[in-house]
Design an enzyme around this catalytic site. Structure first.
Site, PDB file in Angstrom:
ATOM      1  CE1 TYR A   1      -3.094  -2.985   0.519  1.00  0.00           C
ATOM      2  CE2 TYR A   1      -3.642  -2.152   2.697  1.00  0.00           C
ATOM      3  CZ  TYR A   1      -3.830  -3.070   1.694  1.00  0.00           C
ATOM      4  OH  TYR A   1      -4.759  -4.061   1.850  1.00  0.00           O
TER       5      TYR A   1
ATOM      6  CG  HIS B   1      -0.912  -8.518   0.617  1.00  0.00           C
ATOM      7  ND1 HIS B   1      -0.593  -7.189   0.522  1.00  0.00           N
ATOM      8  CD2 HIS B   1      -2.240  -8.575   0.403  1.00  0.00           C
ATOM      9  CE1 HIS B   1      -1.678  -6.477   0.284  1.00  0.00           C
ATOM     10  NE2 HIS B   1      -2.693  -7.297   0.194  1.00  0.00           N
TER      11      HIS B   1
END
Length: 267
Positions: free
Chosen positions: A39, A97
């Protein structure tokens, strides 16, 4: 430790927009923050948390290891870099992730490194995200189901992911739902709107309450004070069995997150 039911997501938020969202959330009472290496906002999350003055032990901070950092010699160093950016000595939860593209790094290798990070005290809990049943089985074989605190997956009324959920729950692995509002698509659904009207609630509150009553954790994000405040009310909204059954009937296997070259062959 258990996974809190309600938190604040930070996907797609960066810079001052991210700082404002996290700062507002913390001021409103949010205490769970979810971020990720990819991110590129961990430093801003850390800045907002530091400025809030809230004690570290009152917070539950999650981040996720990106695929480029899965190799044994990279994973722990990358986690330490995340800790530096977040201005904390440990994470409450660290997730893998996505699966390693084309199995470039074996599940056993990155799960073993993640468990080592837990044993070193860099993270209190570990888990996975975006795994199939087969990949979960490999992760369990590597470290044991007792070390996999949660599986974070796309899950909303239009994608209820039942096969993955049932397997995870059979192993005692908690489910965290991301994209619970399906980028706002489910907020337009007539059935959800009807339930919201009956309950004198918002459509977002209904969708979030449905997920939490199903036993999942949720991490909705917003940049608007009003929405952040409104979403919190989902924690006290009680849906009836009939409401839950109506929403269960909305499943249409509509997947919104499927990055080319990274996503596995979904169940």
């Amino acid at each position: 430790m258990s996974i809190p039911a309600f938190g604040l997501g930070t996907f797609r938020l960066q810079g001052q927009v991210l700082i404002d969202s996290v700062s507002t959330g913390l001021a409103l009472g949010y205490r769970v923050i979810d971020t990720a290496q990819i991110y590129e906002n961990e430093a801003e999350v850390g800045e907002a948390i530091a400025a809030s003055g809230i004690a570290r032990d009152e917070l539950f901070i999650t981040s996720k290891i990106w695929v480029a950092n899965f190799a044994k010699e990279r994973l722990i160093d990358s986690l330490k870099e995340s800790l530096r950016k977040l201005q904390t000595d440990y994470l409450d939860l660290t997730l893998i992730h996505w699966p390693s593209p084309k199995n470039q790094v074996p599940v056993e290798e990155f799960m073993g490194a993640l468990l080592e990070a837990k044993q070193l005290g860099l993270t209190r809990l570990i888990g996975v995200s975006n795994f199939t049943v087969d990949l979960m089985q490999q992760a369990i074989a590597a470290v044991g189901a007792e070390h996999i605190a949660t599986h974070q997956i796309e899950l909303h009324p239009y994608l209820q992911n039942r096969k993955v959920v049932e397997f995870a729950q059979s192993q005692g692995i908690h489910i965290t739902s991301y994209m619970t509002l399906a980028y706002g698509e489910v907020l337009k659904d007539p059935i959800i709107q009807q339930i919201a009207e009956r309950r004198q609630a918002s459509a977002a509150q209904v969708a979030l309450a449905w997920a939490m009553q199903s036993g999942y954790s949720v991490i909705p994000s917003s940049t608007k004070h009003a929405n952040l405040q409104s979403n919190l009310k989902a924690c006290t909204l009680i849906l009836s069995e009939a409401d839950m059954a109506l929403i269960a009937g909305l499943d249409r296997n509509q997947r919104l997150t499927n990055p080319k070259g990274i996503a596995p062959h979904w169940d």
